[in-house]
Design an enzyme around this catalytic site. Sequence first.
Site, PDB file in Angstrom:
ATOM      1  N   ARG A  24       0.773  -1.335  -0.276  1.00  0.00           N
ATOM      2  CA  ARG A  24      -0.005   0.045   0.164  1.00  0.00           C
ATOM      3  C   ARG A  24       0.794   1.252  -0.194  1.00  0.00           C
ATOM      4  O   ARG A  24       0.573   2.413  -0.349  1.00  0.00           O
ATOM      5  CB  ARG A  24      -0.850  -0.057   1.071  1.00  0.00           C
ATOM      6  CG  ARG A  24      -2.118  -1.058   1.002  1.00  0.00           C
ATOM      7  CD  ARG A  24      -2.971  -0.919   2.229  1.00  0.00           C
ATOM      8  NE  ARG A  24      -2.647  -0.793   3.608  1.00  0.00           N
ATOM      9  CZ  ARG A  24      -2.541  -1.849   4.306  1.00  0.00           C
ATOM     10  NH1 ARG A  24      -2.960  -3.182   3.600  1.00  0.00           N
ATOM     11  NH2 ARG A  24      -2.307  -2.128   5.549  1.00  0.00           N
ATOM     12  N   SER A  41      -1.528 -15.969   6.416  1.00  0.00           N
ATOM     13  CA  SER A  41      -2.504 -15.357   6.719  1.00  0.00           C
ATOM     14  C   SER A  41      -3.446 -16.137   7.191  1.00  0.00           C
ATOM     15  O   SER A  41      -4.754 -16.008   6.805  1.00  0.00           O
ATOM     16  CB  SER A  41      -2.680 -14.368   5.662  1.00  0.00           C
ATOM     17  OG  SER A  41      -3.859 -13.178   6.146  1.00  0.00           O
ATOM     18  N   CYS A  45      -5.814 -17.663  16.089  1.00  0.00           N
ATOM     19  CA  CYS A  45      -6.807 -17.320  17.209  1.00  0.00           C
ATOM     20  C   CYS A  45      -8.037 -18.217  17.167  1.00  0.00           C
ATOM     21  O   CYS A  45      -8.601 -18.473  18.125  1.00  0.00           O
ATOM     22  CB  CYS A  45      -6.959 -16.083  17.387  1.00  0.00           C
ATOM     23  SG  CYS A  45      -5.423 -15.284  17.321  1.00  0.00           S
ATOM     24  N   THR A 277      16.535  -4.861  13.930  1.00  0.00           N
ATOM     25  CA  THR A 277      17.498  -5.411  14.568  1.00  0.00           C
ATOM     26  C   THR A 277      18.748  -5.005  14.937  1.00  0.00           C
ATOM     27  O   THR A 277      19.040  -3.840  14.120  1.00  0.00           O
ATOM     28  CB  THR A 277      17.675  -6.907  13.994  1.00  0.00           C
ATOM     29  OG1 THR A 277      18.235  -6.814  12.761  1.00  0.00           O
ATOM     30  CG2 THR A 277      16.354  -7.815  13.739  1.00  0.00           C
ATOM     31  N   ASN A 278      19.883  -5.543  15.061  1.00  0.00           N
ATOM     32  CA  ASN A 278      21.207  -4.827  15.200  1.00  0.00           C
ATOM     33  C   ASN A 278      21.901  -4.894  13.665  1.00  0.00           C
ATOM     34  O   ASN A 278      22.918  -4.307  13.483  1.00  0.00           O
ATOM     35  CB  ASN A 278      22.274  -5.739  15.962  1.00  0.00           C
ATOM     36  CG  ASN A 278      22.307  -6.979  15.888  1.00  0.00           C
ATOM     37  OD1 ASN A 278      21.364  -7.728  15.663  1.00  0.00           O
ATOM     38  ND2 ASN A 278      23.600  -7.543  15.704  1.00  0.00           N
ATOM     39  N   ILE A 282      17.937  -5.870   8.383  1.00  0.00           N
ATOM     40  CA  ILE A 282      17.083  -7.079   8.907  1.00  0.00           C
ATOM     41  C   ILE A 282      16.046  -6.344  10.098  1.00  0.00           C
ATOM     42  O   ILE A 282      16.396  -5.822  10.787  1.00  0.00           O
ATOM     43  CB  ILE A 282      18.021  -8.220   9.400  1.00  0.00           C
ATOM     44  CG1 ILE A 282      18.800  -8.661   8.417  1.00  0.00           C
ATOM     45  CG2 ILE A 282      16.865  -9.306   9.865  1.00  0.00           C
ATOM     46  CD1 ILE A 282      19.583  -9.755   8.665  1.00  0.00           C
ATOM     47  N   ALA A 284      12.455  -7.216  12.429  1.00  0.00           N
ATOM     48  CA  ALA A 284      11.903  -8.519  13.115  1.00  0.00           C
ATOM     49  C   ALA A 284      10.617  -7.936  14.098  1.00  0.00           C
ATOM     50  O   ALA A 284      10.783  -6.939  14.417  1.00  0.00           O
ATOM     51  CB  ALA A 284      12.954  -9.349  14.308  1.00  0.00           C
ATOM     52  N   ASP A 287       5.726 -12.424  17.479  1.00  0.00           N
ATOM     53  CA  ASP A 287       6.008 -13.258  18.574  1.00  0.00           C
ATOM     54  C   ASP A 287       7.574 -13.440  18.795  1.00  0.00           C
ATOM     55  O   ASP A 287       7.866 -13.932  20.170  1.00  0.00           O
ATOM     56  CB  ASP A 287       5.173 -14.719  18.477  1.00  0.00           C
ATOM     57  CG  ASP A 287       3.921 -14.611  18.565  1.00  0.00           C
ATOM     58  OD1 ASP A 287       3.313 -13.293  18.888  1.00  0.00           O
ATOM     59  OD2 ASP A 287       3.149 -15.789  18.388  1.00  0.00           O
ATOM     60  N   TYR A 432     -23.764   5.411  27.791  1.00  0.00           N
ATOM     61  CA  TYR A 432     -24.603   5.057  28.646  1.00  0.00           C
ATOM     62  C   TYR A 432     -25.920   4.697  28.074  1.00  0.00           C
ATOM     63  O   TYR A 432     -26.744   5.583  27.718  1.00  0.00           O
ATOM     64  CB  TYR A 432     -24.840   5.496  30.248  1.00  0.00           C
ATOM     65  CG  TYR A 432     -25.783   4.995  30.914  1.00  0.00           C
ATOM     66  CD1 TYR A 432     -26.013   3.914  31.464  1.00  0.00           C
ATOM     67  CD2 TYR A 432     -26.788   6.143  31.062  1.00  0.00           C
ATOM     68  CE1 TYR A 432     -27.417   3.491  32.025  1.00  0.00           C
ATOM     69  CE2 TYR A 432     -28.159   5.623  32.000  1.00  0.00           C
ATOM     70  CZ  TYR A 432     -28.233   4.498  32.567  1.00  0.00           C
ATOM     71  OH  TYR A 432     -29.210   4.132  33.019  1.00  0.00           O
TER      72      TYR A 432
END
Length: 548
Positions: A24, A41, A45, A277-278, A282, A284, A287, A432
């Site tokens: 996009r 994809s 869950c 990352t270091n 790259i 990341a 999880d 409410y």
Amino acid sequence: MTQRRILIVGGVAGGASCAARLRRLSEDVEIVMFDRGSYVSFANCGLPYYVGDVIKEEDNLIIASPELFRQRFNIEVRLHSEVAAIDREGRSIEVRNLASGETYSETYDELVLSPGAKPIRPDIPGIDLPGIFSLRTIPDSRLLRKWIDAQNATRAVVVGGGYIGMEITENLLHRDIEVTIVERQSQLMPVVDAEIVTVVQDSLEENGVDLYLDETVTGFELEGDRSFNLSLASGGQVKSDLVVLCMGVQPENALARQAGLDIGESGGISVNSQMATNDPHIWAVGDAVEVHNVVTEQSTVMPLAGPANRQGRLAADVITGRQSAFRGVQGTSVVGVLDQVLAFTGPSEKELRRLGLWEQMEKVYLHPGHHAGYYPGSNPITLKLIFNRQDGRVVGAQAVGKGGVDKRIDVISMAMQMGATVFDLEEAELCYAPQFGSAKDPVNIAGMIAANIMRGDVSVAHWETALDGDALILDVRDPEEYRGGHVEGAQNLPLDQVRDSLNDLPRDREILTYCYVGQRSYYAARALGHYGFKVRNISGGFKTYALR
Ligand code: FAD
């Protein structure tokens, strides 16, 4: 001009979000996404609900197919393609085609890692026997469904009482399977405080679930061709037709480790707030990475779909030149178990105690209806709010009940993200109508109770220490309620008689008031305070006492 080439390892929550967002934001990049599995994809869950036949069609778990990625986004997806190594110097990856066995390499300009986390499978004798399952992929859930049907399974053991353990338990019950849960800790859902889980544990036991707490599985043995014997550390045994391992997950960090990327103490790949990352080429997400907990200031892993999706999107922003940054996590989660919903945000009391942060904290318990009591169908929510005693900042909340739980925790979670105090909760303007809430919403009431403490309008006591000293424990409920069950040694003085009994109450001894949920006893404490008594109100009343 040659296109920038972006390769993505892992094509589910984080990887797929990153790929779609990249497209996009730019039509000038080539995007290739690799996954060793047969799908990208898909809805991890939803897997427990597919096992439970709540989700009936496997296809409903698939959010986007490789064809859709190609046609709609011009993204190439390679399934059954395991990324086996990274050559950082040469900016290339080695890919193993799991279908053909062929290995080849691909070069990249930018590489995004979203390999997820794998279920923990400790080295217990017999753990690889057929009929012992973990749940991570669509094929995992398909195999489990098949086993249930083929074996006519009637008994299952769920090892681990975290949120996947809860969800699979509920779904096995849907399949008319008797469930035993074995949990190493002394409570289910160890991430929240024990008293909040009591309702869930009671509900499971009422539905016939056997709970083995403070217990571990030490071995699995086949008995005949379709049953197991599970040995327990305490010496006991449990028989079962299948086992589901729900012992937590650990970051898939092997690829990153092999490539010499920094790994944090939690085992997650180290990244900065831009998911880098270091290695400057790259990135990341998901999880597999270590994240910053904004409340405890600790580095941690947080294997949840929300952070993974947002991080994937954010990495795409940064790769295409935007200055986005990940805020960090506070662990906002929800789980449904039978008729109960348990949700929480921020650290638990026990986590704060473990980190030595509890000294600055205070807590309140309340049990309001999930909507106005006069409208039919109101159910109580048990809500625990933790806040900083110095400045009133909201630090965490945990809630359980049959409805309206997720909404309250989401409001508090967002408030926390904006740096809210209990005074903000007290003043929060929330929607409410009688079937949805109350003019004083549970979130407002939590803020009001906490703000009363902050302003010194009332002093608070808690059950864990209330009975230790020589204070007079005053039960201000009606006599019938008192007779129906009370705290041992408590004296009954109904609220409406408090002002007429001032001469009968001690002035040389502290008085701790309680009622059923803490409201009437608050009124009593206020009145007694005005007459010069040394008094504190026990938060959450008898209902909280009964949860301990
Ligand atoms: P994943 O979605 O796990 O994707 C990683 C992908 O990378 C996998 O397909 C894997 O095969 C692939 N891969 C790994 N290594 C390689 C390699 N070397 N080469 C190629 N491919 C590789 N979270 C919630 O917030 N709420 C829930 O209700 C919830 N329920 C869940 C229920 C279950 C049963 C499970 C398993 C998870 C649940 N989660 C839930 C967690 C949520 O699914 C994860 O947080 C999220 O999917 C993480 O996204 P990810 O991209 O990091 O990893």
